[in-house]
Structure formats: C-alpha cells, structure tokens
Design an enzyme around this catalytic site. Structure first.
Site, PDB file in Angstrom:
ATOM      1  N   LYS A   1       6.494  -1.920   1.874  1.00 32.44           N
ATOM      2  CA  LYS A   1       5.300  -1.375   2.551  1.00 32.44           C
ATOM      3  C   LYS A   1       4.141  -2.359   2.387  1.00 32.44           C
ATOM      4  O   LYS A   1       3.187  -2.122   1.639  1.00 32.44           O
ATOM      5  CB  LYS A   1       4.975   0.007   1.973  1.00 32.44           C
TER       6      LYS A   1
ATOM      7  N   GLU B   1      12.605   2.311  13.724  1.00 31.84           N
ATOM      8  CA  GLU B   1      11.668   3.349  13.286  1.00 31.84           C
ATOM      9  C   GLU B   1      10.489   3.340  14.232  1.00 31.84           C
ATOM     10  O   GLU B   1      10.598   2.799  15.336  1.00 31.84           O
ATOM     11  CB  GLU B   1      11.240   3.096  11.832  1.00 31.84           C
TER      12      GLU B   1
ATOM     13  N   LEU C   1      11.338   1.183   6.896  1.00 35.36           N
ATOM     14  CA  LEU C   1      10.650   1.608   5.672  1.00 35.36           C
ATOM     15  C   LEU C   1      11.339   2.857   5.106  1.00 35.36           C
ATOM     16  O   LEU C   1      11.637   3.778   5.871  1.00 35.36           O
ATOM     17  CB  LEU C   1       9.185   1.942   5.971  1.00 35.36           C
TER      18      LEU C   1
ATOM     19  N   TYR D   1       0.831  -1.202   0.000  1.00 34.94           N
ATOM     20  CA  TYR D   1       0.000   0.000   0.000  1.00 34.94           C
ATOM     21  C   TYR D   1       0.862   1.247   0.000  1.00 34.94           C
ATOM     22  O   TYR D   1       2.089   1.172   0.178  1.00 34.94           O
ATOM     23  CB  TYR D   1      -0.924   0.005   1.226  1.00 34.94           C
TER      24      TYR D   1
HETATM   25  N1  PLP Z   1       7.627   3.673   8.849  1.00 37.30           N
HETATM   26  C1  PLP Z   1       6.485   2.972   8.860  1.00 37.30           C
HETATM   27  C2  PLP Z   1       6.472   1.625   9.499  1.00 37.30           C
HETATM   28  C3  PLP Z   1       5.316   3.509   8.277  1.00 37.30           C
HETATM   29  O1  PLP Z   1       4.175   2.804   8.277  1.00 37.30           O
HETATM   30  C4  PLP Z   1       5.365   4.814   7.713  1.00 37.30           C
HETATM   31  C5  PLP Z   1       4.186   5.419   7.100  1.00 37.30           C
HETATM   32  O2  PLP Z   1       3.171   4.810   6.900  1.00 37.30           O
HETATM   33  C6  PLP Z   1       6.566   5.506   7.740  1.00 37.30           C
HETATM   34  C7  PLP Z   1       7.692   4.903   8.306  1.00 37.30           C
HETATM   35  C8  PLP Z   1       6.667   6.899   7.162  1.00 37.30           C
HETATM   36  O3  PLP Z   1       6.605   6.852   5.762  1.00 37.30           O
HETATM   37  P1  PLP Z   1       6.137   8.110   4.910  1.00 37.30           P
HETATM   38  O4  PLP Z   1       7.023   9.242   5.297  1.00 37.30           O
HETATM   39  O5  PLP Z   1       6.344   7.703   3.514  1.00 37.30           O
HETATM   40  O6  PLP Z   1       4.705   8.357   5.250  1.00 37.30           O
END
Ligand code: PLP
Length: 282
Positions: free
Chosen positions: A145, A177, A201, A33
């Site tokens: 993701k 994270e 991620l 997603y």
């Molecule tokens: N890490 C995880 C596990 C996430 O689910 C998300 C966002 O959904 C992020 C980091 C941050 O990603 P982004 O900056 O692309 O929203």
C-alpha cells in the site's frame, strides 16, 4: 477540532501544518499508508489496518518507530480530538527527511509518521455503483500500500468524469481490482475474487467479505476472472474501508448484476453487523 493533521509529534488543523520539503514523500512518494473510518469515535478494524501498515512498511524496508500498540493508542488519541464522531482516519510513514537522492538515506535517519483525520462516513451499503473499466497500467507492487498512486488517481478522475463511482482495472482480459477498492463477483452461488498476488492490494474489507462467505456457506474461488466474467456476473461487489460491500448496477454503460439479491443481502448484512458491533454505529 474540525480536522487534524499530525506530523512526528506535532499536530494541528491540517491547513496549518508545515512539512519539510525534503521528506522523501515529496520527491519519490517513498512511503506507505493505511486508512479506515470511525463511528462514535471508535476506529473500525484497527488491528487489521495496523497489521497491514506494518507489513507494507516492512516490504519496502521502512522502520516504524512506535510499536503497534503505541500507534493504535496514538491514533485513538487523535481521533478523540476531532469533533465529528464519524471520521476518515488516514496515516502514513515515509522514509525520513534527506536531500534528494534515489537510493535510501543512511539507515539512522528516522522515518516520518503522518496522521490525517477529516469528517467522513462509510457509504450507504445499499446504493448501486456505476463503474468504468480501465487498463491497469500500474506496476508490479500493487500488493504494497505505497503512496505511488498516480495511475489510481488518473483512473479515479476518468471515473468521476464519466459520472461513475469507481474504475475497474484489468490487465488485458484479467480483472485485478479497482482504483481504490477490491472487486469480487458472485456467479452460480460462488464468490470469485482475484488471488492475492502482486497485482492486487490485500484489502482488509476483501478479507472480511471472504470471511462472511465462509460463515454463510458461500464457496469462494480466489482465481483470476475476466472482463467477460465480470459483465456476466450475477452480482458485482466492490469492497473497501469506505464501501463495505456495494453492488454495481452498471459497467461502461451496460447493466450488470442484480441476479443474486439474496446472497448479496446476506453479505451486506454481515458487513453492516460487523461495522455496527465494532463502532456501535446505527
Ligand atoms: N485496492 C486498492 C488499490 C485500494 O487503494 C484500496 C483501499 O484503499 C483497496 C483495494 C481496499 O482496501 P481496504 O478494504 O483495506 O480499504
């Protein structure tokens, strides 16, 4: 429309949508997603999110039917149908519909495309987050993701029950994270954030934060940092599509950060400016 659900060409109010039970997402979470926000019916950082979406799908061998360009047009078309100018825009692709069997179905089964839109806006960038730390019990594909989010959901629930905004994952001493954000720290004028390996991620907003650092002459260190580093940081910064650059003031009940407000302010201003430039939001 108040909100919108889309599934393989059909759309309507989310609560009216019907999805086949054999969509592989139901049994295996077999899909990927992406998500971002809109303001003024304009989608923030759409190119970056669509690029990552195609990468995630490729990494687990799911073909996406529309081209990137057609998907972007479709997302914009769906955004335009929802009344609220500020929306949470979410989309996913799943590995088709087939009777339950772990191994992938025949490759001629088409993947399923979903879109979900609800009213929503990015968080106030100047608020302070309260965080908790949680052992990272996820697997070793955190760079993709995927829809397998149970440990993230459990950690988010733990944070909510503690009256906190986010949960910080760590593998033993190493901070990875957060449950739905990346985390970075400022220490002695340097921004530190976990490297992009399979434990983290590749957050789009994390990438933007590093870009703002480089633009403003703030050195970046993408090497692992520890829980001690986190607690001892000058600033702790959480980033995601909905939390563009939010500092934490408390972790596990202990005060953190607040020691480099000027640098933090530079990064927050840059993040807001980019959002405002792309969406016209005030
Ligand atoms: N890490 C995880 C596990 C996430 O689910 C998300 C966002 O959904 C992020 C980091 C941050 O990603 P982004 O900056 O692309 O929203």
């Amino acid at each position: 429309m108040e909100n919108l659900g889309y599934y393989n060409g059909s759309f309507g109010l989310i609560e009216d949508m019907k999805i086949p039970m054999n969509d592989r997402v139901c049994y295996f979470g077999d899909g990927v997603y992406d998500a971002t926000y809109t303001a003024n019916h304009l989608i923030y950082s759409l190119d970056d999110h669509v690029d990552r979406f195609f990468n995630s799908a490729k990494m687990i061998g799911i073909p996406i039917v529309p081209s990137k360009k057609d998907l972007k047009n479709l997302l914009q078309e769906m955004v335009n149908k929802v009344d609220s100018p500020e929306q949470f825009l979410y989309w996913q692709v799943t590995r088709g519909t087939a009777i339950r069997n772990h191994a992938y179905p025949e490759s001629d089964i088409p993947s399923n495309l979903w879109i979900m839109i609800k009213p929503g806006s990015i968080k106030d960038i100047y608020q302070k987050f309260k965080l908790i730390t949680v052992e990272d019990t996820r697997y070793f594909h955190c760079n993709i993701k995927t829809l397998n989010l149970l440990p993230n959901v459990m950690a988010s629930q733990k944070a909510a029950e503690a009256g906190c905004d986010e949960a910080v994952f760590h593998r033993e001493d190493r901070v990875t994270e957060c449950a739905h954000s990346n985390i970075s720290i400022l220490k002695n004028g340097v921004l530190r954030t976990a490297p992009l390996d399979n434990l983290v991620l590749p957050g789009i907003t994390r990438g933007h934060l590093l870009h703002f650092c480089r633009q403003n002459g703030i050195p970046v260190d993408e090497s692992p940092f520890t829980l001690n580093d986190l607690m001892d940081a000058d600033e702790v910064i959480v980033t995601s599509a909905g939390a563009l650059c939010i500092a934490a003031s408390e972790i596990d009940g202990f005060p953190v950060g607040g020691k480099a407000p000027d640098l933090l302010n530079i990064l927050q201003k840059s993040a807001l400016k980019k959002f405002q430039q792309e969406t016209g939001a005030l």
